[in-house]
Design an enzyme around this catalytic site. Structure first.
Site, mmCIF file in Angstrom:
data_model
loop_
_atom_site.group_PDB
_atom_site.id
_atom_site.type_symbol
_atom_site.label_atom_id
_atom_site.label_comp_id
_atom_site.label_asym_id
_atom_site.label_seq_id
_atom_site.Cartn_x
_atom_site.Cartn_y
_atom_site.Cartn_z
ATOM 1 N N GLY A 71 76.083 48.368 79.616
ATOM 2 C CA GLY A 71 77.285 49.151 79.342
ATOM 3 C C GLY A 71 77.564 50.171 80.425
ATOM 4 N N LYS A 92 73.071 52.157 88.042
ATOM 5 C CA LYS A 92 73.159 52.651 86.670
ATOM 6 C C LYS A 92 74.066 53.886 86.681
ATOM 7 C CE LYS A 92 69.796 53.298 82.943
ATOM 8 N NZ LYS A 92 68.382 53.393 82.659
ATOM 9 N N ARG A 162 65.331 40.804 79.303
ATOM 10 C CA ARG A 162 64.668 41.563 78.246
ATOM 11 C C ARG A 162 64.376 40.640 77.069
ATOM 12 N NH1 ARG A 162 67.419 46.685 79.262
ATOM 13 N NH2 ARG A 162 68.483 46.399 81.251
ATOM 14 N N ASP A 231 65.628 45.532 73.417
ATOM 15 C CA ASP A 231 66.464 45.447 74.626
ATOM 16 C C ASP A 231 65.912 46.324 75.745
ATOM 17 O OD1 ASP A 231 67.483 47.359 72.563
ATOM 18 O OD2 ASP A 231 68.650 48.089 74.248
ATOM 19 N N ASP A 241 63.904 51.069 81.570
ATOM 20 C CA ASP A 241 64.808 51.925 80.786
ATOM 21 C C ASP A 241 64.142 53.222 80.338
ATOM 22 O OD1 ASP A 241 66.841 50.208 81.224
ATOM 23 O OD2 ASP A 241 67.228 49.695 79.137
#
Ligand code: AMP
Ligand code: MG
Length: 471
Positions: A71, A92, A162, A231, A241
C-alpha cells in the site's frame, strides 16, 4: 500491478549505504547526492526498471484479510548481486498504489530512520534481515495524528514473498497460481527442495526450519518484532517489516512494546508459538499441492509443524549454551539457563548487559555482573553453578570470555537512543545522531569507549514503554 512512484517536492538524501550498493553491483559511480535523492525518493526511475506493487493477503492479529498488498511500497526491481543472488530493491513511502485502501502511500521520517537503524543493526548482529540501502526526506509533510516530515526508505530483500502471498492465492482457490508461486520460491530460495520426491513438502519444511532459526536468533538478542502477522513473515527467512519492533532493555518474558498489541499476541516469548502458527497458515495453503489424497497432505503438513515444535526448544537451548560460553551438552543446562532468566526477571536487569557482564565473569571479573542483581546471594549461587559447569570443559576463562563476547552483543539499537535520533531529525533537522548511531550499531560486539553511550541501559526518565507502527 505496475505502478510508478509519485514524485515528491524536494527530496534530500539522508543516508546511502555504499558498501551494500557495492555488494549489489549498482552502478552509482559519479552520482551526486542530488541524483541519489532523486532515485531513492522515486522521482527518477532508473532505466530499465518496471516498478510494481505486490498483492498479498494475511492474518492480521489472527484475523484473515484476503486482500492486502504493497500500500505504500513499490518494488523498483531485482538485481543479481556480486555473489549471484537475486535481490529485490523496494521503495517504502513512495506514494499510493492500488493496494493503498485509505492510506496515503507515504511514510513519516521517524519510522524510516527506525527501519534503517534496526535493519543494519540486525545485519551487524548476524541475523537475517532485509537491508537498508537508502533514506531520503521528501520535503513534504505527511498527516498522521499530527503533521510530520515525510521520508522514503529503500530496502533490499532476498525477496518480498510472504506467507500472505501464498494466502492471497489460496483464498482465491487458485491452485495453479499457488503451484507457480511455490515453484518460483523453490527456484529462488530453496533449490535443494527440487531434488526431493515431494518438493512442496521439502519447501515447507525448509521455510519452517529457517523461521525456527530466525526466531531463535531474535530471542537470543531480546528482539521483539511487534507485528508478526502472516503478511509480515518472509518465506526467505529474513526479518521483514520493522514496524513497532524493539529490543528489550530489562528482561521480562512477556514484554510487549507495540501500541497496537493490546493482548500481547506478539510478546517476546510468544514469538516461537506465533511463528509456528504462521507456518500452519502457510501449510494450509499448500495442502492442495502436497498430495492428491487430502488426508495424506494434512498428515504431511502436521509433520512439519510437529518438527518445528520439537526443533525450536533444541535450537533455543543450543543458542543459550553458546551465550553462557558452553561448548558441550550436559544434564541440567536447561535448568541453569531458566534459573538465570528467572533471576534476571526478578531483579529486572538489563537483558543485553547481563549477558555481556557474564563474559567478564568468565575472565575473572564477576563484580559488574554481581552488581546488577538485587539478590546477591542468589546471583552468587548461580555464578557458582555456572562456574562448576564451565569447569567441566577444557576452555580457559579467557577463551570462554572471547567466545562469549562474539555472541553476546554490547550494543543493540536501544529504543531510547532511536527515539533521540528521531527527535533530533524531526524537530531539528539534525541527522548527526542518526549517523553516529549507525556507526555504533555496526560494531555490536565491541566495547569501544567512543560508543559507550550506546551500551547503557536507559535511565528511568529515558525508558520507552511503547513503540508505534510505521504508518
Ligand atoms: P504493516 O503491518 O505496517 O506491514 O502494514 C499493513 C498493511 O497496511 C500493508 O498492506 C501496508 O501496505 C498497508 N499500509 C500501511 N501504511 C500505509 C499507508 N500509509 N498508505 C497505504 N497503505 C499502508
Ligand atoms: Mg507489512
Amino acid at each position: 500491478a505496475a505502478v510508478l512512484p509519485t514524485p515528491v517536492k524536494a527530496p534530500q538524501l539522508i543516508a546511502f549505504n555504499r558498501p551494500l550498493a557495492e555488494e549489489l553491483g549498482l552502478d552509482v559511480e559519479g552520482m551526486d547526492d542530488e541524483r541519489l535523492a532523486a532515485i531513492f525518493s522515486g522521482n527518477a526511475v532508473p532505466q530499465g526498471a518496471e516498478p510494481l506493487a505486490m498483492a498479498y493477503a494475511g492474518h492480521q492479529f489472527g484475523n484473515f484479510v484476503p486482500q492486502l498488498g504493497d500500500g505504500r511500497a513499490i518494488l523498483l526491481g531485482e538485481v543479481i548481486d556480486r555473489q549471484g543472488r537475486r535481490r529485490d530493491i523496494q521503495l517504502k513511502g513512495s506514494g499510493p498504489t492500488r493496494f493503498s485502501r485509505r492510506g496515503d502511500g507515504r511514510a513519516a521520517l521517524g519510522p524510516v530512520l527506525r527501519e534503517y537503524i534496526v535493519s543494519e543493526a540486525m545485519f551487524a548482529l548476524g541475523i537475517p534481515a532485509t537491508r537498508a540501502l537508502a533514506a531520503v526526506t521528501t520535503g513534504e509533510r505527511v498527516q498522521r495524528e499530527i503533521g510530520l516530515p515525510g521520508g522514503v526508505f529503500t530496502r533490499v530483500a532476498a525477496s518480498h514473498i510472504r506467507v500472505g502471498t501464498f494466502q492471497f492465492f489460496a483464498a482465491r482457490e487458485d491452485t495453479e497460481a499457488l503451484k507457480a508461486l511455490s515453484d518460483y520460491v523453490i527456484d529462488r530460495h530453496y533449490p535443494e527442495a527440487r531434488q526431493s520426491e515431494t518438493p512442496y513438502l521439502a519447501m515447507l519444511q525448509a521455510i519452517a526450519e529457517r523461521q525456527c532459526d530466525l526466531i531463535c536468533r531474535w530471542l537470543m538478542v531480546g528482539f521483539i518484532h511487534g507485528v508478526m502477522n502472516t503478511d509480515n513473515m518472509a518465506v526467505s527467512g529474513e526479518t521483514i517489516d520493522f514496524g513497532p519492533c524493539a529490543f528489550m532493555d530489562e528482561y521480562h518474558p512477556n514484554k510487549v512494546f507495540s501500541s497496537i498489541d493490546a493482548q500481547g499476541r506478539y510478546a517476546y516469548n510468544n514469538q516461537p508459538g506465533i511463528a509456528q502458527w504462521n507456518i500452519a497458515r502457510l501449510a494450509e495453503c499448500l495442502i492442495p499441492l502436497l498430495d492428491e489424497d487430502q488426508d495424506k497432505a494434512v498428515d504431511m503438513a502436521n509433520g512439519v509443524l510437529a518438527d518445528f515444535a520439537k526443533a525450536f526448544p533444541k535450537r533455543w537451548i543450543s543458542g543459550m549454551r553458546t551465550k553462557l560460553g558452553l561448548q558441550t551438552e550436559a544434564e541440567g543446562d536447561e535448568q541453569l539457563v531458566q534459573d538465570l532468566l528467572a533471576l534476571m526477571q526478578r531483579s529486572e536487569v538489563d537483558y543485553t548487559l547481563t549477558f555481556r557482564r557474564l563474559c567478564d565473569a568468565a575472565s575473572d571479573n564477576a563484580e559488574p555482573f554481581r552488581g546488577m542483581f538485587i539478590d546477591l546471594t542468589a546471583a552468587d549461587e548461580w555464578l557458582e553453578r555456572w562456574r562448576n559447569r564451565a569447569a567441566q570443559e577444557s576452555r580457559s576463562g579467557e577463551e570462554r570470555a572471547d567466545a562469549m563476547r562474539a555472541v553476546n552483543p554490547a550494543i543493540i539499537p536501544r529504543n531510547h537512543r532511536i527515539e533521540e535520533v528521531i527527535a533530533a531529525a524531526v524537530e531539528d533537522n539534525d541527522f548527526a545522531p542518526f549517523h553516529e548511531m549507525i556507526k555504533a550499531t555496526a560494531r555490536p560486539f565491541e566495547e569501544l569507549p567512543e560508543f559507550s553511550v550506546y551500551m547503557q541501559a536507559p535511565m528511568n526518565h529515558e525508558r520507552v514503554f511503547r513503540t508505534f507502527c510505521g504508518t
